[in-house]
Design a protein around this motif. Structure first.
Motif, mmCIF file in Angstrom:
data_model
loop_
_atom_site.group_PDB
_atom_site.id
_atom_site.type_symbol
_atom_site.label_atom_id
_atom_site.label_comp_id
_atom_site.label_asym_id
_atom_site.label_seq_id
_atom_site.Cartn_x
_atom_site.Cartn_y
_atom_site.Cartn_z
ATOM 1 N N GLU A 34 0.840 -1.207 0.000
ATOM 2 C CA GLU A 34 0.000 0.000 0.000
ATOM 3 C C GLU A 34 0.875 1.257 0.000
ATOM 4 N N ARG A 35 1.958 1.214 0.799
ATOM 5 C CA ARG A 35 2.862 2.372 0.866
ATOM 6 C C ARG A 35 3.547 2.610 -0.481
ATOM 7 N N VAL A 36 4.060 1.533 -1.101
ATOM 8 C CA VAL A 36 4.746 1.676 -2.395
ATOM 9 C C VAL A 36 3.769 2.238 -3.442
ATOM 10 N N TRP A 37 2.518 1.775 -3.392
ATOM 11 C CA TRP A 37 1.484 2.270 -4.329
ATOM 12 C C TRP A 37 1.200 3.755 -4.111
ATOM 13 N N LEU A 38 0.972 4.163 -2.846
ATOM 14 C CA LEU A 38 0.691 5.576 -2.562
ATOM 15 C C LEU A 38 1.883 6.447 -2.971
ATOM 16 N N TYR A 39 3.101 5.953 -2.681
ATOM 17 C CA TYR A 39 4.305 6.698 -3.051
ATOM 18 C C TYR A 39 4.406 6.850 -4.567
ATOM 19 N N SER A 40 4.009 5.808 -5.302
ATOM 20 C CA SER A 40 4.126 5.861 -6.769
ATOM 21 C C SER A 40 3.286 7.003 -7.349
ATOM 22 N N LEU A 41 2.195 7.348 -6.672
ATOM 23 C CA LEU A 41 1.319 8.418 -7.165
ATOM 24 C C LEU A 41 1.977 9.789 -6.984
ATOM 25 N N VAL A 42 2.955 9.864 -6.075
ATOM 26 C CA VAL A 42 3.734 11.099 -5.915
ATOM 27 C C VAL A 42 4.972 11.045 -6.812
ATOM 28 N N GLU A 43 5.672 9.904 -6.797
ATOM 29 C CA GLU A 43 6.955 9.801 -7.495
ATOM 30 C C GLU A 43 6.771 9.814 -9.016
ATOM 31 N N ALA A 44 6.032 8.849 -9.540
ATOM 32 C CA ALA A 44 5.801 8.786 -10.995
ATOM 33 C C ALA A 44 4.580 9.619 -11.387
ATOM 34 N N GLY A 45 3.698 9.886 -10.414
ATOM 35 C CA GLY A 45 2.482 10.643 -10.699
ATOM 36 C C GLY A 45 1.405 9.801 -11.364
ATOM 37 N N CYS A 46 1.628 8.473 -11.439
ATOM 38 C CA CYS A 46 0.632 7.612 -12.084
ATOM 39 C C CYS A 46 0.916 6.157 -11.781
ATOM 40 N N SER A 47 -0.139 5.340 -11.770
ATOM 41 C CA SER A 47 0.005 3.883 -11.687
ATOM 42 C C SER A 47 -1.332 3.233 -12.007
ATOM 43 N N ILE A 48 -1.286 1.914 -12.168
ATOM 44 C CA ILE A 48 -2.505 1.154 -12.464
ATOM 45 C C ILE A 48 -2.717 0.126 -11.360
ATOM 46 N N ILE A 49 -3.974 0.002 -10.921
ATOM 47 C CA ILE A 49 -4.333 -1.085 -10.003
ATOM 48 C C ILE A 49 -5.097 -2.118 -10.812
#
Length: 286
Positions: A34-49
């Protein structure tokens, strides 16, 4: 040890080949994922679930996990599908160039969630562009253009039968220490530029550079959003686009909503708080 706050790490098509993907069941059961996912939204600014139930309720569950949904003139949640009498280009089959949503609003929504309920059409591939990376490119290659885009306000507007939204602000917003904080891009939502005469030509030149780079393949990340996948991206940083599609070849139905950046940061801090409490509890029990 405390995790340092995540920061934006810009990317283009040479440094990022595909989106980070997370499994919904793991996000909800493993605090580290969950932490890596939330961080990805700040770091890369995008992700897919992936593996999100392909229903409206599936998106509601994901949204609730981040925070409060932001309501707009498109409602609390909205359906993205081709329909009769559309009040936005998204509700058609046409190609959409890279843009941010609602640049016409004083406060552009922070995150956008697009959950794929159905996608069996020919075409309609999704495209993302890191607007911060494009802005960095302009800053290093054409500093005068960068100065204009960060200081001279542009006018945006969106009129429909029932609403009339307008906002005036620079297309690239800088925060403290000159950090790029926000981009506003929507060629179809620009209204005539209102500036002194001697700024008109330089401004259009700077704008043309910005739009040309936004549509350059070297910044584009391409993928197809499949049923049961929920795409999340920072709408004040990552531009989104899509290829045109043909409704006669199948169905394409996305379900979406907006959430502010504050909600994401609150979720990150609450996760850290729970982890800290767990560490304290386990050391007390030793």
């Amino acid at each position: 040890s405390k995790n340092p706050d995540p920061v934006a790490l810009t990317w283009d098509s040479s440094t990022k080949k595909e989106l980070d993907r997370f499994d919904w069941n793991k996000i909800t059961s493993d605090p580290e994922i969950e932490r890596v996912w939330l961080y990805s939204l700040v770091e890369a600014g995008c992700s897919i679930i992936k593996n999100v139930e392909p229903s409206r309720n599936g998106l509601t569950e994901v949204a609730k996990h981040i925070g409060v949904v932001r309501q707009t003139n498109f409602g609390l949640f909205f359906d993205v599908e081709a329909k009769q009498g559309p009040d936005t280009a998204a509700y058609t089959e046409i190609e959409l160039p890279p843009h941010t949503d609602l640049p016409t609003r004083e406060y552009q929504p922070g995150l956008q969630l697009l959950h794929c309920l159905k996608n069996s059409v020919k075409g309609g591939e999704s495209i993302l562009v890191d607007g911060f990376r494009v802005a960095e490119e302009i800053r290093s290659q054409e500093p005068e253009a960068f100065d204009l885009l960060t200081s001279t306000p542009w006018d945006f507007g969106n009129r429909s039968a029932s609403t009339d939204y307008r906002w005036k602000t620079p297309m690239i917003k800088l925060g403290n220490n000159g950090k790029i904080e926000e981009v506003r891009v929507g060629n179809f939502l620009r209204v005539p530029l209102q500036v002194d005469f001697d700024l008109i030509e330089p401004m259009y030149k700077a704008y043309k550079l910005f739009e040309t780079l936004n549509q350059d393949d070297r910044f584009k990340l391409r993928f197809r959003l499949e049923q049961g996948e929920c795409l999340i991206f920072d709408n004040r940083r990552v531009l989104h686009a899509r290829n045109s599609f043909d409704s006669s070849t199948g169905e394409r139905h996305l379900y979406g909503c907006y959430i502010e950046r504050d909600e994401l940061w609150s979720s990150i801090r609450m996760l850290e708080r729970r982890n800290r409490q767990k560490r304290i509890n386990s050391s007390l029990n030793e």
